[in-house]
Scaffold this active site. Structure first.
Site, PDB file in Angstrom:
ATOM      1  N   ARG A  77      -2.094   1.058 -14.722  1.00  0.00           N
ATOM      2  CA  ARG A  77      -3.394   0.820 -13.878  1.00  0.00           C
ATOM      3  C   ARG A  77      -4.300   1.966 -13.931  1.00  0.00           C
ATOM      4  NH1 ARG A  77      -1.232  -2.018  -8.474  1.00  0.00           N
ATOM      5  NH2 ARG A  77      -0.151  -3.923  -9.330  1.00  0.00           N
ATOM      6  N   ASP A  87      -4.735   0.941  -6.313  1.00  0.00           N
ATOM      7  CA  ASP A  87      -4.877   1.268  -7.684  1.00  0.00           C
ATOM      8  C   ASP A  87      -5.055  -0.279  -8.406  1.00  0.00           C
ATOM      9  OD1 ASP A  87      -2.238  -0.102  -7.763  1.00  0.00           O
ATOM     10  OD2 ASP A  87      -1.349   1.970  -8.452  1.00  0.00           O
ATOM     11  N   ASP A 129      -1.498  -0.863   6.116  1.00  0.00           N
ATOM     12  CA  ASP A 129      -2.685  -1.210   6.602  1.00  0.00           C
ATOM     13  C   ASP A 129      -2.938  -2.046   7.935  1.00  0.00           C
ATOM     14  OD1 ASP A 129      -1.391  -3.358   5.351  1.00  0.00           O
ATOM     15  OD2 ASP A 129      -2.849  -4.078   4.247  1.00  0.00           O
TER      16      ASP A 129
HETATM   17  N1  UDP Z   1       2.423   0.852  -4.508  1.00  0.00           N
HETATM   18  C1  UDP Z   1       3.019   1.935  -4.160  1.00  0.00           C
HETATM   19  N2  UDP Z   1       4.554   2.008  -4.190  1.00  0.00           N
HETATM   20  C2  UDP Z   1       5.376   1.110  -4.745  1.00  0.00           C
HETATM   21  C3  UDP Z   1       4.749  -0.197  -5.244  1.00  0.00           C
HETATM   22  C4  UDP Z   1       3.271  -0.150  -5.011  1.00  0.00           C
HETATM   23  O1  UDP Z   1       2.663   2.850  -3.601  1.00  0.00           O
HETATM   24  O2  UDP Z   1       6.485   1.013  -4.772  1.00  0.00           O
HETATM   25  C5  UDP Z   1       1.164   0.881  -4.297  1.00  0.00           C
HETATM   26  C6  UDP Z   1       0.303   0.391  -5.576  1.00  0.00           C
HETATM   27  O3  UDP Z   1       0.108   1.456  -6.228  1.00  0.00           O
HETATM   28  C7  UDP Z   1      -1.075  -0.253  -4.999  1.00  0.00           C
HETATM   29  C8  UDP Z   1      -0.484  -0.843  -3.638  1.00  0.00           C
HETATM   30  O4  UDP Z   1       0.789  -0.190  -3.197  1.00  0.00           O
HETATM   31  O5  UDP Z   1      -1.900   0.760  -4.671  1.00  0.00           O
HETATM   32  C9  UDP Z   1      -0.290  -2.285  -3.967  1.00  0.00           C
HETATM   33  O6  UDP Z   1       0.710  -2.545  -4.848  1.00  0.00           O
HETATM   34  P1  UDP Z   1       0.839  -3.956  -5.429  1.00  0.00           P
HETATM   35  O7  UDP Z   1      -0.620  -4.082  -6.125  1.00  0.00           O
HETATM   36  O8  UDP Z   1       1.644  -3.938  -6.760  1.00  0.00           O
HETATM   37  O9  UDP Z   1       1.072  -4.956  -4.593  1.00  0.00           O
HETATM   38  P2  UDP Z   1       0.324  -5.929  -3.584  1.00  0.00           P
HETATM   39  O10 UDP Z   1       0.907  -5.615  -2.259  1.00  0.00           O
HETATM   40  O11 UDP Z   1      -1.020  -5.837  -3.845  1.00  0.00           O
HETATM   41  O12 UDP Z   1       0.980  -7.198  -3.849  1.00  0.00           O
HETATM   42 MN    MN Z   2      -2.061  -5.153  -5.431  1.00  0.00          MN
END
Ligand code: UDP
Ligand code: MN
Length: 357
Positions: free
Chosen positions: A110, A183, A271
């Protein structure tokens, strides 16, 4: 001498006398101005403290904002002193602390597109919060990777641990605004800065976009009694910003690791914990900003003529379907998440963008 000739002669003499007097007066004025222009010399581009101006108006004394800026280019000392006007406090990119949450498995997936695009517009202001040391990306970000030592899993505690590190680093930075992104966000940097310019960082501001239609309801135990509470939160995947004034009010419950314990107490993600602290504990409502976008909304609905006005974008892939901004540009293999095309649409002068004729 006939009568009319005599009149002409007299008029001419009168005119000559008046011109002479005006010339002498003007010369004296010039000499006086040159002699009386004393005081400190101000070079073009310097900042003058406008404390006196603000004191007169009973404004708070914050040196960083109470300044007059003198334009840098092509201004001599004299022109500067003649044209300097007192501007209201303005927001610049340097007033913003931008944090990006990432994790070791996402660095190579990313970060490259971010580093190639919007990071270039905010290299000094953007910091990546991760969970490992990564010499390659440490170099590629000019030392802007921060190893939080938080666990690299996607659980609540690990995510709150990272948010806590972001928050503490912001407090240390003494910047006026804290803006968090994931990210998988594209940040329209100049738009973000312009947007923040409409708000005063000395007031309490929680700016972002909810991803749910109604406030979140949770049951909380207060003095052994179960209570239903409701609050809004800005979804982290769209990005959100906090003013310094609000962040300072949050310190008793959010700084120095207390963000993690608060998150543990309500057992909710980072969040949501942010929303709980700000809306529920501090009673400061979220200001909804439609220009932030997470991949929880369909990106294709962002109209082309509205793109420039948006602050953040995102992308996601579920099964074989991509939720991405609909924008022409690079082909899909080269630019699956559309960030390169989006960037060239906004900033066509970047060297990797196709030359337009
Ligand atoms: N992230 C993290 N640790 C993890 C998986 C994800 O810090 O083990 C962070 C990732 O880098 C991103 C955010 O959490 O900034 C959201 O991750 P992702 O887009 O995979 O999942 P979403 O919650 O959007 O479905
Ligand atoms: Mn995401």
């Amino acid at each position: 001498m006939p009568g009319s000739a005599k009149m002409n002669y007299r008029n001419r003499r009168l005119l000559q006398t008046v011109s002479c007097a005006v010339l002498i007066a003007y010369t004296m004025l010039l000499v006086y101005q040159t002699l009386s222009r004393g005081g400190p010399e101000v070079a073009a581009g310097d900042k003058l403290s406008a404390k006196a101006y603000h004191r007169d108006r009973n404004l708070a004394e914050d040196r960083s904002t109470n300044e007059i800026e003198i334009p840098q280019e092509g201004f001599t000392t004299e022109m500067a002193s003649a044209t300097a006007t007192i501007k209201p406090p303005t927001t610049t990119l340097d007033d913003v602390f931008i944090s990006v949450k990432t994790t070791k498995n996402y660095h190579s997936k990313r970060l490259p597109v971010i580093l190639k695009t919007w990071f270039q517009l905010a290299k000094k202001q953007t910091w990546f919060f991760t969970d490992t040391d990564d010499p390659e990306y440490q170099m590629r970000t000019n030392g802007h990777m921060i190893n939080t030592n938080c666990s690299s899993s996607h659980n609540r505690k690990a995510l709150c641990c990272k948010m806590s590190a972001e928050f503490d680093k912001f407090l240390e930075s003494e910047k006026k605004w804290f803006c968090h992104f994931d990210d998988d966000n594209y940040v329209n940097v100049p738009r973000l800065v312009r947007f923040l310019g409409d708000y005063n960082p000395r007031d309490d501001w929680y700016l972002g976009k909810p991803s749910i239609q109604a406030p979140l309801e949770i049951i909380k135990k207060e003095k052994k009694v179960l209570k239903k509470i409701k609050f809004w939160f800005a979804t982290g995947g769209a990005g959100f910003c906090l003013s310094r004034a609000l962040a300072l009010r949050m310190t008793p419950v959010a700084s120095g690791g207390r963000f993690v314990s608060t998150g543990e107490r309500i057992r909710l993600p980072d969040d949501v914990t942010m929303g709980y602290i700000i809306e529920h504990l501090l009673k400061q409502p979220l200001t909804v900003v439609d220009q932030f976008h997470s991949h929880l909304e369909p990106m294709k609905f962002i109209r082309r003529d509205m793109i420039e006005d948006q602050i953040s974008f995102s992308y996601a892939r579920s099964k074989d379907e991509w939720n991405v901004v609909k924008i022409e540009g690079f082909d899909e293999e080269q630019d699956q998440n559309r960030f390169l095309s989006l960037h060239c649409f906004l900033f066509p002068y970047f060297s990797f963008c196709p030359r337009r004729r």
